[in-house]
Design a protein around this motif. Structure first.
Motif, mmCIF file in Angstrom:
data_model
loop_
_atom_site.group_PDB
_atom_site.id
_atom_site.type_symbol
_atom_site.label_atom_id
_atom_site.label_comp_id
_atom_site.label_asym_id
_atom_site.label_seq_id
_atom_site.Cartn_x
_atom_site.Cartn_y
_atom_site.Cartn_z
ATOM 1 N N ASP A 1 0.995 -1.282 0.074
ATOM 2 C CA ASP A 1 0.064 -0.007 -0.088
ATOM 3 C C ASP A 1 0.981 1.293 0.010
ATOM 4 N N ARG A 2 0.576 1.984 -1.016
ATOM 5 C CA ARG A 2 1.465 3.349 -1.196
ATOM 6 C C ARG A 2 1.413 4.183 0.081
ATOM 7 N N ASP A 3 0.418 4.230 0.700
ATOM 8 C CA ASP A 3 0.202 5.009 1.803
ATOM 9 C C ASP A 3 1.056 4.701 2.811
ATOM 10 N N LEU A 4 0.877 3.408 3.083
ATOM 11 C CA LEU A 4 1.711 2.801 4.363
ATOM 12 C C LEU A 4 3.201 2.897 4.270
ATOM 13 N N LEU A 5 3.477 2.958 2.803
ATOM 14 C CA LEU A 5 4.852 2.902 2.492
ATOM 15 C C LEU A 5 5.481 4.314 2.850
ATOM 16 N N THR A 6 4.717 5.160 2.307
ATOM 17 C CA THR A 6 5.381 6.904 2.529
ATOM 18 C C THR A 6 4.890 7.439 3.749
ATOM 19 N N ALA A 7 4.284 6.812 4.574
ATOM 20 C CA ALA A 7 3.653 7.302 5.817
ATOM 21 C C ALA A 7 4.590 7.811 6.946
ATOM 22 N N PRO A 8 5.908 7.394 7.033
ATOM 23 C CA PRO A 8 6.895 7.853 7.875
ATOM 24 C C PRO A 8 7.683 9.091 7.461
ATOM 25 N N THR A 9 7.642 9.221 6.056
ATOM 26 C CA THR A 9 8.395 10.430 5.504
ATOM 27 C C THR A 9 7.289 11.306 4.753
ATOM 28 N N GLY A 10 6.255 10.969 4.406
ATOM 29 C CA GLY A 10 5.260 11.456 3.501
ATOM 30 C C GLY A 10 5.667 11.696 2.208
ATOM 31 N N ASN A 11 6.979 11.311 1.767
ATOM 32 C CA ASN A 11 7.479 11.315 0.409
ATOM 33 C C ASN A 11 7.719 10.275 -0.184
ATOM 34 N N MET A 12 7.306 9.713 -1.236
ATOM 35 C CA MET A 12 7.558 8.526 -1.957
ATOM 36 C C MET A 12 9.120 8.456 -2.144
ATOM 37 N N TYR A 13 9.438 9.406 -2.676
ATOM 38 C CA TYR A 13 10.888 9.157 -3.166
ATOM 39 C C TYR A 13 12.040 9.266 -1.997
ATOM 40 N N GLU A 14 11.707 9.719 -1.038
ATOM 41 C CA GLU A 14 12.634 9.909 0.313
ATOM 42 C C GLU A 14 12.423 8.481 0.843
ATOM 43 N N ALA A 15 11.144 7.890 0.790
ATOM 44 C CA ALA A 15 11.118 6.650 1.336
ATOM 45 C C ALA A 15 11.924 5.620 0.619
ATOM 46 N N ILE A 16 11.547 5.786 -0.599
ATOM 47 C CA ILE A 16 12.256 4.778 -1.544
ATOM 48 C C ILE A 16 13.809 4.703 -1.392
ATOM 49 N N SER A 17 14.464 6.050 -1.300
ATOM 50 C CA SER A 17 15.848 6.250 -1.178
ATOM 51 C C SER A 17 16.320 5.649 0.034
ATOM 52 N N ILE A 18 15.520 5.828 1.220
ATOM 53 C CA ILE A 18 15.896 5.296 2.427
ATOM 54 C C ILE A 18 16.020 3.640 2.361
ATOM 55 N N ILE A 19 14.967 3.309 1.776
ATOM 56 C CA ILE A 19 15.011 1.660 1.583
ATOM 57 C C ILE A 19 16.025 1.134 0.838
ATOM 58 N N ALA A 20 16.394 1.942 -0.336
ATOM 59 C CA ALA A 20 17.495 1.605 -1.208
ATOM 60 C C ALA A 20 18.715 1.565 -0.492
ATOM 61 N N LYS A 21 19.073 2.561 0.317
ATOM 62 C CA LYS A 21 20.280 2.574 1.180
ATOM 63 C C LYS A 21 20.275 1.391 2.004
ATOM 64 N N ARG A 22 19.190 1.143 2.870
ATOM 65 C CA ARG A 22 19.422 0.045 3.733
ATOM 66 C C ARG A 22 19.558 -1.368 3.117
ATOM 67 N N ALA A 23 19.004 -1.607 1.564
ATOM 68 C CA ALA A 23 19.268 -2.673 1.012
ATOM 69 C C ALA A 23 20.480 -2.932 0.607
ATOM 70 N N GLU A 24 21.458 -1.809 0.410
ATOM 71 C CA GLU A 24 22.542 -1.941 -0.009
ATOM 72 C C GLU A 24 23.485 -2.381 1.386
ATOM 73 N N GLN A 25 22.804 -1.976 2.377
ATOM 74 C CA GLN A 25 23.707 -2.260 3.434
ATOM 75 C C GLN A 25 23.351 -3.664 3.785
ATOM 76 N N ILE A 26 22.301 -4.335 3.549
ATOM 77 C CA ILE A 26 21.909 -5.420 3.771
ATOM 78 C C ILE A 26 22.638 -6.443 2.854
ATOM 79 N N ASN A 27 22.665 -6.050 1.678
ATOM 80 C CA ASN A 27 23.492 -6.868 0.490
ATOM 81 C C ASN A 27 24.919 -7.019 1.087
ATOM 82 N N SER A 28 25.492 -5.903 1.439
ATOM 83 C CA SER A 28 27.040 -5.949 1.818
ATOM 84 C C SER A 28 27.189 -7.083 2.987
ATOM 85 N N GLU A 29 26.251 -6.852 3.988
ATOM 86 C CA GLU A 29 26.417 -7.739 5.322
ATOM 87 C C GLU A 29 26.056 -9.228 4.695
#
Length: 107
Positions: A16-44
């Motif tokens: 649900d897009r609304d649940l995904l963007t709720a913490p930031t209020g911005n879809m692009y910011e949420a995706i950016s944060i998720i992408a950075k965390r995914a890079e960290q997880i991948n390296s771990e």
């Protein structure tokens, strides 16, 4: 990282897009944060895999001898079956496990 107790899905999931963007209020910011965390997880995960595969490494100059180590194959298969890093990151985001802050707002 506890790879044995991951709840993230192995297949595609619609969120649900609304649940995904709720913490930031911005879809692009949420995706950016998720992408950075995914890079960290991948390296771990990559570091863990390399560390475990180093146990099976044999250093021979001979290319003729290639050994198939069953334990090494099992370790590789285990890591292949793990959920993808972006799935894990989205799951962490939805569970509120990722800390983020807006640096443009002064406190």
């Amino acid at each position: 990282m506890d790879t044995k107790n991951l709840k993230a899905p192995n297949t595609s999931v619609t969120y649900d897009r609304d649940l995904l963007t709720a913490p930031t209020g911005n879809m692009y910011e949420a995706i950016s944060i998720i992408a950075k965390r995914a890079e960290q997880i991948n390296s771990e995960i990559k570091e863990e895999l390399i560390e475990k595969l180093e146990e099976f490494a044999t250093y021979n100059d001979s290319l003729e001898e290639v050994f198939e180590n069953k334990e090494q194959i099992e370790v590789s298969k285990f890591y292949e079956k793990l959920p993808k890093p972006h799935s894990i990151a989205v799951e962490e985001w939805m569970d509120g496990k990722i800390y983020h802050r807006d640096t443009s707002v002064s406190e």
